[in-house]
Design an enzyme around this catalytic site. Structure first.
Site, PDB file in Angstrom:
ATOM      1  N   ASP A 227     -11.077 -52.925  62.710  1.00 17.30           N
ATOM      2  CA  ASP A 227     -10.950 -53.593  61.417  1.00 17.30           C
ATOM      3  C   ASP A 227      -9.646 -54.386  61.405  1.00 17.30           C
ATOM      4  O   ASP A 227      -8.585 -53.825  61.721  1.00 17.30           O
ATOM      5  CB  ASP A 227     -10.926 -52.527  60.310  1.00 17.30           C
ATOM      6  CG  ASP A 227     -10.915 -53.092  58.911  1.00 17.30           C
ATOM      7  OD1 ASP A 227     -10.700 -54.308  58.740  1.00 17.30           O
ATOM      8  OD2 ASP A 227     -11.109 -52.301  57.959  1.00 17.30           O
TER       9      ASP A 227
ATOM     10  N   HIS B  49     -14.998 -53.074  60.014  1.00 13.53           N
ATOM     11  CA  HIS B  49     -14.879 -53.183  58.562  1.00 13.53           C
ATOM     12  C   HIS B  49     -16.287 -53.327  57.971  1.00 13.53           C
ATOM     13  O   HIS B  49     -17.096 -54.116  58.448  1.00 13.53           O
ATOM     14  CB  HIS B  49     -14.042 -54.420  58.208  1.00 13.53           C
ATOM     15  CG  HIS B  49     -13.711 -54.532  56.747  1.00 13.53           C
ATOM     16  ND1 HIS B  49     -12.590 -53.957  56.193  1.00 13.53           N
ATOM     17  CD2 HIS B  49     -14.352 -55.150  55.726  1.00 13.53           C
ATOM     18  CE1 HIS B  49     -12.553 -54.216  54.907  1.00 13.53           C
ATOM     19  NE2 HIS B  49     -13.622 -54.938  54.591  1.00 13.53           N
TER      20      HIS B  49
ATOM     21  N   SER C 202     -12.812 -52.031  50.533  1.00 16.73           N
ATOM     22  CA  SER C 202     -12.351 -53.402  50.778  1.00 16.73           C
ATOM     23  C   SER C 202     -11.663 -53.967  49.522  1.00 16.73           C
ATOM     24  O   SER C 202     -10.675 -53.400  49.069  1.00 16.73           O
ATOM     25  CB  SER C 202     -13.520 -54.262  51.257  1.00 16.73           C
ATOM     26  OG  SER C 202     -13.082 -55.474  51.811  1.00 16.73           O
TER      27      SER C 202
END
Length: 308
Positions: free
Chosen positions: A253, A283, A159
């Site tokens: 995601d 995610h 991320s």
């Protein structure tokens, strides 16, 4: 309350989390304090599964920066993984990612070094980016004494941490001194505009929402232009010469489209790159090995990449 599309396409454990999130009214981080947001992230550690015991885990503080060193075996010249945690630039720490680092050190027979970089809103751009680069320089200088091979360094992150890993590689490339052996980008945040198709498709129901991602960008980058290459590395112009790159993406995601668009840009720049999409997950799945088969597989996959 609209029905969640594709709910039956999610892994069982992930599906249950999504159902609970939707039934709770899709609570928004925009209504949380930064302390509540960080505490909420820390509470998800329960999803990460068991802690693997290792030969050694120690914290080292150098140049006002704390690194946590995970050593799987009592050997020298181990492959090295430098890891930047996720958390959308505003949360996450050494504890939120402890189980994953242990597993990667154990299964990758590696020296894993987790970086504690400073967070927004207390510290804004370019603090985290500068911390990320400084960490690599510290590691490269000292890693031989810690049991690692300075010629076998991999940089990775998930991320926001994937974003930092990539920008660190881009900065190192620009400096022209040295590059890591490879980079591993786990659903990295690459486009602060949040305008891609998958932001629209998956930005409301799958826990890590559009609000979570965009508010993180805003807290850290402020009023910088969205297409600034260190805000949105998707728009970085020269990718030629980047090291071997592995990308891990998640089917549900918001970042899926931008991640795969960046992979195609890497190929166009003649970078040796590979991208794998994990189905049935959202995610953040990389940290859910306690409930997700895909998470366990992704940890195994990353550990294998380190040891090559």
């Amino acid at each position: 309350m609209h029905k969640v599309e594709h709910l039956d396409h999610l892994e069982k454990g992930i599906r249950q989390l999504v159902e609970e999130f939707v039934e709770a009214g899709r609570p928004s981080v925009l209504h949380q304090s930064i302390q509540e947001r960080r505490a909420g992230y820390l509470s998800t550690v329960a999803l990460a599964g068991d802690k693997v015991e290792l030969y050694s885990i120690r914290d080292v503080t150098m140049d006002n920066m704390t690194l946590r060193i995970y050593q799987s075996v009592d050997q020298s010249d181990l492959p090295v993984l430098i890891y930047y945690h996720g958390g959308c630039f505003v949360s996450g720490d050494l504890e939120t990612h402890d189980q994953q680092m242990r597993q990667l050190a154990y299964e990758g027979k590696a020296l894993v070094i987790a970086v504690h970089y400073r967070l927004a809103p207390e510290y804004t751009y370019p603090t985290a980016h500068d911390d990320a680069l400084r960490a690599v320089q510290i590691v490269r200088e000292h890693v031989t004494a810690w049991g690692g091979d300075r010629n076998r360094i991999t940089i990775a992150g998930d991320s926001a941490g994937g974003h930092l890993a990539l920008v660190t590689c881009l900065r190192l490339k620009e400096q022209g001194d040295w590059l890591p052996q490879r980079q591993i980008l786990i659903y990295p945040m690459l486009d602060a505009s949040g305008t891609s198709t998958t932001y629209a498709q998956y930005g409301n129901d799958y826990i890590v929402t559009r609000d979570v991602l965009i508010s993180g960008y805003e807290a850290y980058f402020g009023d910088l232009p969205l297409d600034h290459p260190e805000v949105s590395p998707l728009y970085a112009e020269d990718l030629t010469g980047l090291p071997e790159t592995y990308m891990l993406t998640a089917e549900f995601d918001p970042l899926l489209f931008e991640n795969e668009a960046f992979y195609r840009k890497l190929l166009l720049a003649d970078v040796n790159a590979h991208c794998r999409r994990y189905l049935g997950v959202n995610h953040g799945f990389f940290q859910m090995a306690g409930i997700s088969i895909a998470a366990r597989q992704s940890l195994h996959d990353v550990a294998t990449m380190i040891y090559r």
